[in-house]
Design a protein around this motif. Structure first.
Motif, mmCIF file in Angstrom:
data_model
loop_
_atom_site.group_PDB
_atom_site.id
_atom_site.type_symbol
_atom_site.label_atom_id
_atom_site.label_comp_id
_atom_site.label_asym_id
_atom_site.label_seq_id
_atom_site.Cartn_x
_atom_site.Cartn_y
_atom_site.Cartn_z
ATOM 1 N N ARG A 125 -6.668 10.483 -9.893
ATOM 2 C CA ARG A 125 -5.298 10.520 -9.348
ATOM 3 C C ARG A 125 -4.350 9.556 -10.054
ATOM 4 O O ARG A 125 -3.231 9.362 -9.619
ATOM 5 N N ARG A 126 -4.829 8.893 -11.106
ATOM 6 C CA ARG A 126 -4.016 7.943 -11.877
ATOM 7 C C ARG A 126 -3.550 6.776 -11.006
ATOM 8 O O ARG A 126 -2.443 6.265 -11.156
ATOM 9 N N ALA A 127 -4.385 6.354 -10.065
ATOM 10 C CA ALA A 127 -4.021 5.232 -9.184
ATOM 11 C C ALA A 127 -4.099 3.919 -9.956
ATOM 12 O O ALA A 127 -4.896 3.765 -10.879
ATOM 13 N N PHE B 218 -10.524 2.591 9.958
ATOM 14 C CA PHE B 218 -10.894 2.067 8.650
ATOM 15 C C PHE B 218 -10.287 3.028 7.629
ATOM 16 O O PHE B 218 -10.611 4.214 7.631
ATOM 17 N N ARG B 219 -9.338 2.558 6.825
ATOM 18 C CA ARG B 219 -8.637 3.507 5.952
ATOM 19 C C ARG B 219 -8.675 3.084 4.489
ATOM 20 O O ARG B 219 -8.873 1.914 4.158
ATOM 21 N N VAL B 220 -8.459 4.085 3.629
ATOM 22 C CA VAL B 220 -8.407 3.865 2.183
ATOM 23 C C VAL B 220 -7.073 4.405 1.678
ATOM 24 O O VAL B 220 -6.684 5.525 2.016
ATOM 25 N N ARG B 221 -6.378 3.580 0.885
ATOM 26 C CA ARG B 221 -5.109 4.020 0.288
ATOM 27 C C ARG B 221 -5.153 3.799 -1.217
ATOM 28 O O ARG B 221 -5.766 2.855 -1.697
ATOM 29 N N TYR B 222 -4.478 4.698 -1.954
ATOM 30 C CA TYR B 222 -4.316 4.552 -3.396
ATOM 31 C C TYR B 222 -2.849 4.268 -3.693
ATOM 32 O O TYR B 222 -1.965 4.856 -3.064
ATOM 33 N N ARG B 223 -2.614 3.388 -4.659
ATOM 34 C CA ARG B 223 -1.244 3.190 -5.144
ATOM 35 C C ARG B 223 -1.076 4.019 -6.416
ATOM 36 O O ARG B 223 -1.730 3.768 -7.426
ATOM 37 N N VAL B 224 -0.208 5.013 -6.340
ATOM 38 C CA VAL B 224 0.059 5.889 -7.482
ATOM 39 C C VAL B 224 1.527 5.750 -7.862
ATOM 40 O O VAL B 224 2.412 5.950 -7.014
ATOM 41 N N ASP B 225 1.785 5.380 -9.100
ATOM 42 C CA ASP B 225 3.155 5.168 -9.585
ATOM 43 C C ASP B 225 3.920 4.198 -8.689
ATOM 44 O O ASP B 225 5.099 4.398 -8.385
ATOM 45 N N THR C 177 4.689 15.252 -6.003
ATOM 46 C CA THR C 177 5.588 14.124 -5.725
ATOM 47 C C THR C 177 6.901 14.219 -6.497
ATOM 48 O O THR C 177 7.887 13.591 -6.130
ATOM 49 N N GLY C 178 6.904 14.957 -7.606
ATOM 50 C CA GLY C 178 8.108 15.007 -8.448
ATOM 51 C C GLY C 178 8.166 13.863 -9.454
ATOM 52 O O GLY C 178 9.097 13.786 -10.253
ATOM 53 N N PHE C 179 7.172 12.975 -9.420
ATOM 54 C CA PHE C 179 7.129 11.831 -10.349
ATOM 55 C C PHE C 179 5.771 11.792 -11.048
ATOM 56 O O PHE C 179 4.739 12.095 -10.442
ATOM 57 N N ARG C 180 5.799 11.424 -12.303
ATOM 58 C CA ARG C 180 4.536 11.201 -13.026
ATOM 59 C C ARG C 180 4.723 10.047 -13.995
ATOM 60 O O ARG C 180 5.507 10.115 -14.936
ATOM 61 N N GLY C 181 4.012 8.958 -13.752
ATOM 62 C CA GLY C 181 4.130 7.770 -14.588
ATOM 63 C C GLY C 181 5.326 6.915 -14.191
ATOM 64 O O GLY C 181 6.085 7.253 -13.281
ATOM 65 N N ARG C 182 5.481 5.800 -14.899
ATOM 66 C CA ARG C 182 6.598 4.887 -14.622
ATOM 67 C C ARG C 182 7.252 4.445 -15.920
ATOM 68 O O ARG C 182 6.641 4.485 -16.986
#
Length: 565
Positions: A195-197, A209-216, A497-502
């Motif tokens: 997922r490119r996190a 108990f949760r898991v989150r990814y930061r993407v972009d 999301t409409g976004f890819r990369g930064r």
């Protein structure tokens, strides 16, 4: 008794779809069961669900959607937390530009429009759907992926992990080798790569108990593993990072190295923090194959890049890169070092941690527990015949003083500092105790930066932005006509999301004679900024607006990551 329920009931009564006795009975039932009024009316057979939806659609001017025939975007569904979707039976089903389409079965959900907008940053458009279809879709999309089902299918349903303070280390050591825990840990790491996190957050709370990814740069929830896996999973990751599983009272830091495919390596920087409900673990992904070291592609404007290149190729002086954590400072410094990495120069770096390894550069990992700090490393570097020195961060007076003196004695020094913009960096150094004449003599250039999400190239489309919004953001009226703002519609390539990369937004301030004079005269950060802009410096906001004009990012992103001038 619900005011909304009464209002809907009265509407149905006036529309002759309900009798007064039926309404009274339904409202009494609702007081006991707390179910939605529509659910009660359909269950009682007073009205058909199709009739109810059609009537509510007319009354509230909302379109009715058949979710069983609608292609729901799974990435959009997961933009809202599961508990919020379940609580309000409000299911995001699609996204068009900055607008999120949310299906509800009860117009009382109109009240959560602001909440959804605040949570996601999108404007919300409601549509009506049957409660049955919404519930089916929720079960489908929030029922974990088949891969995750496979991971936990081996678990014994009677397995129970006792409270952490009672856990035996021997029990944990056995648990971390169980196939489901091993599979879950591996799945979390590999899925984050897919997922490119940039980060994985594993967070224990009292009842979940949760898991989150930061993407972009934005966090998304991806799963909620069973609570009984909490301690075993954290222990498994600690073992992978060579940490002490018996120590659960103090923070720990470690590293995991993984080989993926042929020749590709991925590093995970692991940070463990004890919380009141268990250990929170954050893993930072360090992908060498994705490290962008071409300064021409980082986001510098042509004039900014010219000034930056001129500064790093001077034989001595200090270059500072500033910005908050996660703003790409390390990438900018590594790009500069990559360009400077020649056989003729001796380059040494003091880092905490060393994120990427470079051939030809002497990199030193800080270890404060044994006294290896930035300041002590800097002193050692000066006895090692250096040409170029990189200090991971200037945190205190001692480090700042040695760095300044090194830059005044024929060395090129690169470092980072935590400030909001380039001009305030000068003030920060003065506040640390460095004399104004040393600051003005040593500084060559200061770079402030932020990261904005880049519009996805595969689904990019030009959009109209009101001129007033652009002027309010700080764009000069004469530039509005040539602007080509764009947004991503959302596609498989960007996970909807409409976004890819930064892309990096830079504020590059060369320390010219006029600014040196201001520093010596005790000028404030505002005075320095005003003079730098007069001399041609482009601020962070202006750099963001330039990227907006080119369709690289959106106005929402520019406003999110930069402050007004």
């Amino acid at each position: 008794m619900s005011t909304v329920a009464t209002k809907i009931g009265e509407m149905l009564l006036k529309g002759n779809l309900l009798t007064s006795d039926q309404l009274r009975t339904a409202l009494e039932t609702q007081e006991r069961s707390h179910e939605r009024i529509g659910t009660i009316l359909v269950k009682a057979g007073y009205i058909k669900e199709e009739e109810l939806l059609a009537f509510l659609g007319r009354q509230f001017s909302l379109p009715v959607v058949d979710l069983s025939k609608y292609e729901i975007n799974p990435e959009v569904v997961r933009l809202l937390p599961e508990e919020m979707v379940q609580k309000h039976l409000a299911l995001p089903i699609n996204r068009v530009g900055a607008k999120m389409i949310v299906a509800v079965s009860d117009p009382s959900s109109m009240a959560i429009v602001d909440g959804i907008g605040f949570k996601t940053g999108y404007s919300v458009e409601l549509v009506l759907a049957s409660e049955r279809d919404i519930t089916t879709a929720i079960n489908k999309f929030f029922d974990r992926s088949m891969e995750f089902k496979d991971i936990i299918s081996d678990l014994d349903e009677d397995l129970e992990v006792v409270r952490e303070e009672q856990d035996e280390i021997a029990d944990l050591e056995r648990a971390v080798d169980d196939a489901p825990v091993v599979k879950l840990a591996n799945y979390l790491l590999t899925e984050a790569i897919k997922r490119r996190a940039s980060d994985i957050h594993i967070e224990p709370y009292e009842k979940e108990f949760r898991v989150r990814y930061r993407v972009d740069g934005v966090l998304y929830e991806v799963m909620r593993p069973p609570m009984r896996l909490r301690n075993a999973l954290s222990s498994r990751l600690k073992i992978m990072a060579s940490l002490d599983i018996a120590e659960r009272r103090l923070p720990q830091d470690g590293r995991i190295k993984m080989k993926i495919g042929k020749g590709r390596e991925m590093d995970f920087r692991v940070s463990v923090l004890p919380t009141i409900y268990g250990e929170k673990i954050v893993l930072r992904l360090l992908d060498k194959s994705n490290l962008q070291l071409d300064m021409g592609k980082l986001g510098f404007e042509p004039q900014q890049l010219t000034e930056f290149m001129a500064a790093i190729h001077r034989p001595y002086g200090m270059i500072l890169v500033t910005g908050p954590t996660g703003s790409g400072k390390t990438t900018t410094l590594y790009s500069a070092l990559s360009d400077l990495n020649k056989t003729a120069d001796n380059i040494s770096t003091a880092e905490d941690p060393v994120e990427y390894n470079f051939a030809g550069i002497n990199q030193v990992q800080m270890k404060e527990d044994i006294g290896l700090t930035f300041s002590s490393a800097l002193r050692s570097f000066l006895r090692q015949d250096p040409d170029i020195i990189m200090v991971g961060e200037i945190r205190d007076y001692e480090t700042a003083e040695i760095a300044v003196k090194a830059s005044l004695t024929g060395h090129l020094v690169l470092s980072t500092l935590h400030t909001n913009d380039a001009p305030s960096t000068v003030t920060r150094l003065l506040n640390m105790g460095i004399e104004p004449f040393l600051v003005s003599s040593s500084l060559n250039l200061i770079v402030a930066q932020r990261l904005a999400r880049r519009v996805c190239e595969h689904c990019k489309e030009e959009v109209k932005v009101l001129p007033k919004a652009l002027v309010d953001a700080g764009m000069k009226p004469e530039r509005i006509k040539g602007a080509k703002p764009a947004k991503g519609k959302g596609c498989d390539d960007c996970n909807g999301t409409g976004f890819r990369g930064r892309v990096a937004l830079y504020e590059v301030m060369t320390i010219r004679e006029e600014i040196k004079d201001l520093v010596l005269r005790g000028g404030s950060a505002i005075d320095i900024k005003r003079e730098a802009v007069r001399l041609g410096m482009k601020t962070l906001r202006q750099a963001g607006l330039s990227k907006l004009e080119e369709g690289v990012t959106t106005i929402e992103e520019v406003l999110r990551v930069t402050a007004p001038d």
